[in-house]
Write a protein that holds these residues in place. Structure first.
Motif, short mmCIF file in Angstrom:
data_model
loop_
_atom_site.label_atom_id
_atom_site.label_comp_id
_atom_site.label_asym_id
_atom_site.label_seq_id
_atom_site.Cartn_x
_atom_site.Cartn_y
_atom_site.Cartn_z
N GLU A 189 0.77 -1.28 0.12
CA GLU A 189 0.17 0.20 0.02
C GLU A 189 0.84 1.35 -0.01
O GLU A 189 0.59 2.16 -0.75
CB GLU A 189 -0.87 -0.03 1.19
CG GLU A 189 -1.89 1.15 1.43
CD GLU A 189 -3.01 0.95 0.35
OE1 GLU A 189 -3.68 1.95 -0.05
OE2 GLU A 189 -3.25 -0.23 -0.19
N ARG A 190 1.93 1.03 0.62
CA ARG A 190 2.72 2.38 0.92
C ARG A 190 3.45 2.67 -0.70
O ARG A 190 3.70 3.50 -0.92
CB ARG A 190 3.89 2.12 1.88
CG ARG A 190 4.83 3.37 2.04
CD ARG A 190 5.82 3.04 2.99
NE ARG A 190 6.79 4.34 3.16
CZ ARG A 190 6.58 5.34 3.86
NH1 ARG A 190 5.40 5.70 4.41
NH2 ARG A 190 7.31 6.41 3.87
N TYR A 191 4.22 1.74 -1.16
CA TYR A 191 4.72 1.67 -2.43
C TYR A 191 3.74 2.24 -3.26
O TYR A 191 4.21 3.02 -4.28
CB TYR A 191 5.20 0.20 -2.73
CG TYR A 191 6.59 -0.04 -2.17
CD1 TYR A 191 7.06 0.59 -1.14
CD2 TYR A 191 7.17 -1.35 -2.39
CE1 TYR A 191 8.25 0.13 -0.51
CE2 TYR A 191 8.18 -1.66 -1.82
CZ TYR A 191 8.84 -1.06 -0.84
OH TYR A 191 9.97 -1.29 0.02
N TYR A 192 2.32 1.79 -3.43
CA TYR A 192 1.49 2.22 -4.35
C TYR A 192 1.02 3.70 -4.35
O TYR A 192 1.16 4.59 -5.08
CB TYR A 192 0.10 1.52 -3.99
CG TYR A 192 -0.89 2.00 -4.75
CD1 TYR A 192 -1.00 1.84 -6.15
CD2 TYR A 192 -1.99 2.78 -3.95
CE1 TYR A 192 -2.30 2.50 -6.94
CE2 TYR A 192 -3.10 3.13 -4.84
CZ TYR A 192 -3.12 3.19 -6.20
OH TYR A 192 -4.33 3.71 -6.82
N LYS A 193 1.18 3.95 -2.96
CA LYS A 193 0.74 5.45 -2.54
C LYS A 193 2.22 6.41 -2.99
O LYS A 193 1.98 7.57 -3.64
CB LYS A 193 0.69 5.77 -1.29
CG LYS A 193 -0.73 5.25 -0.90
CD LYS A 193 -0.94 5.61 0.61
CE LYS A 193 -2.42 5.10 1.03
NZ LYS A 193 -2.69 5.26 2.54
N GLU A 195 4.04 5.69 -5.69
CA GLU A 195 4.04 5.81 -7.03
C GLU A 195 2.86 6.72 -7.69
O GLU A 195 3.08 7.50 -8.69
CB GLU A 195 3.87 4.40 -7.75
CG GLU A 195 3.76 4.39 -8.98
CD GLU A 195 3.53 2.99 -9.47
OE1 GLU A 195 3.59 2.70 -10.75
OE2 GLU A 195 3.43 2.09 -8.64
N ILE A 196 1.48 6.53 -7.05
CA ILE A 196 0.52 7.30 -7.63
C ILE A 196 0.30 8.61 -6.79
O ILE A 196 -0.08 9.58 -7.63
CB ILE A 196 -0.60 6.43 -7.29
CG1 ILE A 196 -0.27 5.07 -8.00
CG2 ILE A 196 -1.85 7.03 -8.08
CD1 ILE A 196 -0.01 5.06 -9.30
N ILE A 197 0.21 8.84 -5.53
CA ILE A 197 -0.07 9.92 -5.03
C ILE A 197 1.20 10.38 -3.84
O ILE A 197 1.01 10.20 -2.59
CB ILE A 197 -1.35 9.92 -4.09
CG1 ILE A 197 -1.47 8.47 -3.52
CG2 ILE A 197 -2.45 10.20 -5.08
CD1 ILE A 197 -2.64 8.30 -2.64
N PRO A 198 2.44 10.45 -4.47
CA PRO A 198 3.73 10.74 -3.56
C PRO A 198 3.43 11.94 -2.38
O PRO A 198 4.04 11.68 -1.37
CB PRO A 198 4.87 11.20 -4.41
CG PRO A 198 3.99 11.52 -5.91
CD PRO A 198 2.62 10.74 -5.81
N GLN A 271 -4.16 -0.96 -11.61
CA GLN A 271 -5.13 -1.04 -12.48
C GLN A 271 -6.57 -0.35 -11.86
O GLN A 271 -7.43 -0.47 -12.66
CB GLN A 271 -5.47 -2.60 -12.82
CG GLN A 271 -4.32 -3.23 -13.24
CD GLN A 271 -3.14 -2.35 -14.17
OE1 GLN A 271 -3.85 -2.06 -15.55
NE2 GLN A 271 -2.00 -2.57 -14.14
N ILE A 272 -6.39 0.08 -10.67
CA ILE A 272 -7.67 0.63 -10.15
C ILE A 272 -8.48 1.62 -10.98
O ILE A 272 -7.78 2.52 -11.41
CB ILE A 272 -7.65 1.36 -8.73
CG1 ILE A 272 -7.05 0.14 -7.78
CG2 ILE A 272 -8.99 1.97 -8.25
CD1 ILE A 272 -6.77 0.87 -6.42
N PRO A 273 -9.67 1.39 -11.40
CA PRO A 273 -10.53 2.37 -12.37
C PRO A 273 -10.80 3.59 -11.86
O PRO A 273 -11.15 3.59 -10.58
CB PRO A 273 -11.81 1.47 -12.61
CG PRO A 273 -12.09 0.70 -11.55
CD PRO A 273 -10.53 0.14 -10.86
#
Length: 276
Positions: A189-193, A195-198, A271-273
């Motif tokens: 979850e942290r890595y995703y954030k 990448e997407i919402i730093p 891939q979250i829409p």
């Protein structure tokens, strides 16, 4: 992209992960393991742990380039890009996702075959401890190829930490397995954030990550040494060692199955829409 299709795929992913946890919640000790336990020297655990520790350090410092020579990295990346184009050109669905799964599974089966021959071959020769660097190389090669199958790198410090956590967690059981799995999911979850919402995540200091890696190497080496303890002891006995040699195969399958689940989880998050 269909939100309905994505949610169905996400629910299926969670069911698969739960199935892994349930399957490995209990430790399974076979008869030959119990026999080996009675004859095994007390120092073997420390010897194995030290061997795995050194192997991780060696591969992370200068072995990645050598490992990449054992498979076609460019071809793997090209296959991912082709699968990604198919995904982008059509509505998100189970069929398009399976292309990534198949690429990862081909990698797993191929490397299981390699470690099976290596482990049993060493066992027939009565060799146990010396094959640790070979096993670690095949293990990391397998995870590297799975990572590429889902579009992830493995060279950064934070990705090394992720890989080490995967190895340790996959080999846990009981409540420890569930606890460690939750930690891996939080890291995902942290890595995703990041990448997407730093802007919503505080950047982790590189020195802190290096310290985490050093500690995690110890934990992952301990997990591997405990998992392969009896197998390596028996593997050192000529002829009987073929039984212990199968421990490498079992361990690799468990880790790569878990790695495939967690890299797919990261892939699905990407891939979250978008909500209109």
């Amino acid at each position: 992209m269909s939100k309905f299709s994505w949610e169905n795929e996400w629910r299926l992913q969670e069911l698969r992960e739960e199935s892994f946890l349930v399957k490995h919640v209990m430790d399974k000790t076979t008869k030959w393991m119990k026999l080996a336990q009675k004859k095994m020297p007390d120092t073997l655990q420390n010897t194995l742990e030290s061997g795995f520790n050194k192997a991780f350090v060696m591969v992370f410092e200068k072995g990645a380039v050598l490992i990449e020579k054992t498979y076609n990295k460019d071809r793997q990346e090209s296959m991912f890009k082709e699968n990604e184009k198919v995904l982008d050109s059509q509505e998100f669905n189970a069929k398009s996702v399976k292309k990534f799964e198949r690429q990862a599974k081909r990698t797993i089966y191929k490397n299981l075959a390699i470690t099976s021959v290596e482990g049993i071959g060493m066992g027939l020769a009565g060799v146990g401890i010396p094959d640790i660097p070979i096993f670690v190389s095949v293990l990391l090669k397998s995870i590297y190829e799975i990572a590429i199958s889902y579009g992830f790198s493995y060279t950064s410090e934070k990705e090394k930490l992720f890989i080490l956590k995967i190895i340790e967690t996959a080999l846990k059981s009981g409540d420890f397995l569930r606890k460690k799995n939750e930690e891996v999911d939080k890291l995902i979850e942290r890595y995703y954030k990041e990448e997407i919402i730093p802007e919503q995540v505080e950047e982790t200091d590189e020195f802190v990550v290096e310290l985490q890696i050093m500690r995690q190497i110890d934990r992952s080496a301990e997990a591997l040494s405990r998992e392969l303890l009896y197998g390596k002891f028996v593997q050192g006995m000529t002829f009987v060692g073929v039984i212990g040699g199968t421990a490498d195969f079992t361990c690799l399958k468990r880790v790569t199955d878990y790695a495939a689940l967690k890299y797919k989880r990261r892939f699905l998050l990407r891939q979250i829409p978008e909500i209109d």
